[in-house]
Design a protein around this motif. Structure first.
Motif, mmCIF file in Angstrom:
data_model
loop_
_atom_site.group_PDB
_atom_site.id
_atom_site.type_symbol
_atom_site.label_atom_id
_atom_site.label_comp_id
_atom_site.label_asym_id
_atom_site.label_seq_id
_atom_site.Cartn_x
_atom_site.Cartn_y
_atom_site.Cartn_z
ATOM 1 N N GLY A 163 29.885 21.252 45.623
ATOM 2 C CA GLY A 163 28.853 21.286 46.637
ATOM 3 C C GLY A 163 27.796 22.341 46.409
ATOM 4 N N HIS A 465 31.821 12.793 56.383
ATOM 5 C CA HIS A 465 31.457 13.088 54.998
ATOM 6 C C HIS A 465 32.368 14.185 54.464
ATOM 7 N N GLU A 467 33.021 17.406 53.040
ATOM 8 C CA GLU A 467 32.093 18.528 53.168
ATOM 9 C C GLU A 467 31.898 19.322 51.885
ATOM 10 N N CYS A 471 25.057 18.161 49.088
ATOM 11 C CA CYS A 471 24.290 17.505 50.152
ATOM 12 C C CYS A 471 23.509 16.338 49.546
ATOM 13 N N HIS A 472 23.629 15.168 50.159
ATOM 14 C CA HIS A 472 22.962 13.980 49.618
ATOM 15 C C HIS A 472 21.511 13.857 50.099
ATOM 16 N N ASN A 516 22.525 19.457 58.371
ATOM 17 C CA ASN A 516 23.917 19.154 58.724
ATOM 18 C C ASN A 516 24.247 17.757 58.195
ATOM 19 N N PHE A 517 24.409 17.650 56.871
ATOM 20 C CA PHE A 517 24.519 16.312 56.272
ATOM 21 C C PHE A 517 25.766 15.564 56.733
ATOM 22 N N GLN A 518 26.750 16.295 57.269
ATOM 23 C CA GLN A 518 27.965 15.627 57.741
ATOM 24 C C GLN A 518 27.664 14.645 58.874
ATOM 25 N N CYS A 520 25.065 12.634 59.082
ATOM 26 C CA CYS A 520 24.138 11.578 58.658
ATOM 27 C C CYS A 520 24.740 10.185 58.842
#
Length: 551
Positions: A163, A465, A467, A471-472, A516-518, A520
């Motif tokens: 990550g 997602h 963690e 980050c996508h 906070n990509f989680q 998405c």
């Protein structure tokens, strides 16, 4: 991303990316035409249907063409539309628009209220029964190109990048190259591989920019006394007003449930506009609040919608590759329908590939597919309504929609348009105005009964997602959110995202941009609406994202 990674490869006749209606229809049609063709379908969701979100009132034209005996085979398409209502809302009241002034193709009788997630699950069963290999939980993260620049396949199933560094971590799995004589991209709206293909081969040259909306949807269980199975209601007007395009849908399905959805066209100017909160405010309109009173929300999701229509369709083919369904943008905006065209496009692409393979051709341009879309039933559906979106955008609800309706009538009766083919002008990112020219909008606080805050609702999308992965959501320039978007546009990512992914933490010199990509839900709105076009949505690890049950 490191390129010198050795991967195993598997070869197929056709590789399909995306388990939505277009990809599944293509897979089924290929096997109907030749059971010996090798066909693989990759789906990034944890299962087929996990990432499918649609209204949906389904025009069965696509199903009729693909599987004529779908009723006998038990398709989950059973709730026929019985009651069709169009309302214009004011803040406290509503005006019903009678059905008779509308062209016949705008009527919903003969159509069905469905969960497209469940329709796709059923289509996957039909595909697997024919011998299609379906791999869910497999994100296609890269294209594979051949020696002459043709698309030869995709990389799928890569896991375990670190990550922090983006480099392979201790549990790294490199994924595989799945190679095909043809590759079909059926990723849905603003797919990352489709975007790359459109740019690489300049497929939008000479076309109008693609336009989009953000669609948000909740499933509610309501009081059985208020439930009307098969009832369909669409609204325009409040709370959006005249200048901002959009509207709502309320569909009564089985088990005393209703689909409640809201769409905001993403060409809005005011950077303070907050689409999610417009949706929440809408549910407090007396007409809607009375319906939902005593009920409970059981699911939530959001998805971008293509709205450019006929004049925004890119070229659909390049060497070795074809764009299907919403990867190209085949939604009929006034009808609020695209699933039938997605299925028809999948069928047409399959037929073109079959003929090419039978003739011994591979990795060329499937011009027969392009011709079929441009001259067949998809064209007949999209061309007559091509001016509704630009007229609405230019003249607003009060004038633009009636003008669009008149234009649809002349197309319907005489095959002629009063306006020719109108353009869209700016793309949705360019349409965003500067904050200094607008006032912030004071939205009522969600009450936790009819309206909910974003993070509470995201829990009802069952999003997850891993963690530790990168980050996508990639920023092209990490300084832009605070240095440019915050002072110039009040950083609208805080508001246009329907899942609370983006935050500005702190003020002044201490301000920082947090992702906070989680959270998405893979709607792609950020990729579309960011005024600096600084956010690039890429696919996360396979199986991540929302897990929609019956959307």
């Amino acid at each position: 991303m490191t390129e010198a990674i050795e991967r195993e490869s598997m070869e197929y006749d056709v590789v399909i990316v995306g388990g939505g209606p277009s990809g599944l229809s293509a897979a089924i049609r290929l096997k109907q035409l030749d059971p010996d063709l090798s066909v693989v379908l990759l789906e990034k969701g944890s299962e087929i249907g996990a990432h499918i979100l649609s209204g949906a009132v389904l025009d069965p034209a696509g199903l009729d063409a693909l599987i004529p005996d779908w009723k006998e085979k038990g398709a989950p398409v059973t709730v026929e539309v019985k009651d069709d209502n169009f309302l214009v809302l004011g803040e406290a009241g509503s005006l019903r628009i009678p059905n008779w002034p509308m062209p016949g193709f705008m009527h919903n009788h003969g159509n069905y209220i469905v969960s497209m997630a469940n329709v796709c699950r059923w289509l996957a069963e039909q595909a697997e029964a024919l011998g299609v290999e379906i791999f869910p939980g497999m994100s296609a993260s890269q294209l594979v190109y051949g020696p002459n620049g043709e698309v030869k396949g995709v990389v799928a199933g890569e896991f375990g990048r670190d990550g922090e560094t983006g480099e392979p971590g201790p549990g790294y799995e490199p994924g595989m190259e799945l190679l095909g004589k043809y590759v079909f991209l059926s990723e849905g709206v603003r797919g990352s591989l489709s975007k790359e293909v459109i740019a690489k081969y300049d497929l939008s040259a000479g076309k109008e920019p693609q336009k989009f909306g953000i669609g948000m949807k909740e499933i509610w269980e309501i009081d059985p006394a208020k439930h009307k199975l098969g009832s369909v209601t669409h609204t325009m007007g409040w709370p959006l007003g005249n200048k901002t395009g959009g509207g709502s849908f309320i569909y009564h399905i089985e088990n005393n449930q209703v689909y409640v959805g809201f769409v905001v066209h993403l060409n809005y100017e005011n950077p303070y506009l907050y689409p999610y909160m417009e949706f929440q405010r809408f549910k407090h309109h007396p007409v809607v609040a009375e319906l939902l009173k005593g009920g409970k929300r059981v699911a939530y999701g959001a998805r971008a919608i293509t709205e450019g229509g006929w004049q925004s369709l890119p070229k659909l083919v390049a060497p070795g590759v074809a764009l299907l369904g919403c990867s190209a943008g085949m939604v009929n905006v006034p009808r609020i329908k695209g699933n039938h065209n997605a299925m028809l496009s999948g069928k047409a692409a399959a037929e073109a590939a079959y003929e090419a393979l039978k003739a011994g051709r591979e990795s060329d341009e499937l011009t027969a597919y392009e011709t079929s879309v441009r001259s067949g039933p998809i064209a007949k559906d999209l061309k007559p309504v091509r001016n509704m979106k630009p007229l609405w955008s230019k003249f607003g609800l009060a004038l633009g929609v009636p003008l669009g309706g008149l234009d649809m009538w002349t197309n319907n009766l005489f095959g002629l348009s009063l306006f020719g083919t109108l353009g869209h002008g700016k793309n949705d990112a360019q349409a965003t105005g500067e904050a200094k020219n607008f006032k912030p909008i004071d939205y009522p606080k969600p009450d936790g009964v009819l309206s909910f805050d974003r993070l509470t609702n995201v829990a009802f999308s069952f999003t997850n997602h891993e963690e530790s992965q990168p980050c996508h959501l990639k920023l092209k320039d990490k300084s832009i959110p605070i240095a440019v978007n915050l002072p110039k546009y009040a950083e609208p990512a805080q508001r246009y995202c329907p899942a609370g992914v983006y935050e500005v933490i702190g003020e002044g010199a201490d301000a920082r941009f947090q992702i906070n990509f989680q959270n998405c839900v893979h709607c792609k709105t950020c990729d579309i609406k960011d005024p600096s076009q600084n956010i690039n949505w890429t696919t996360p690890q396979g199986g991540d994202g929302p897990n929609y049950p019956n959307m």
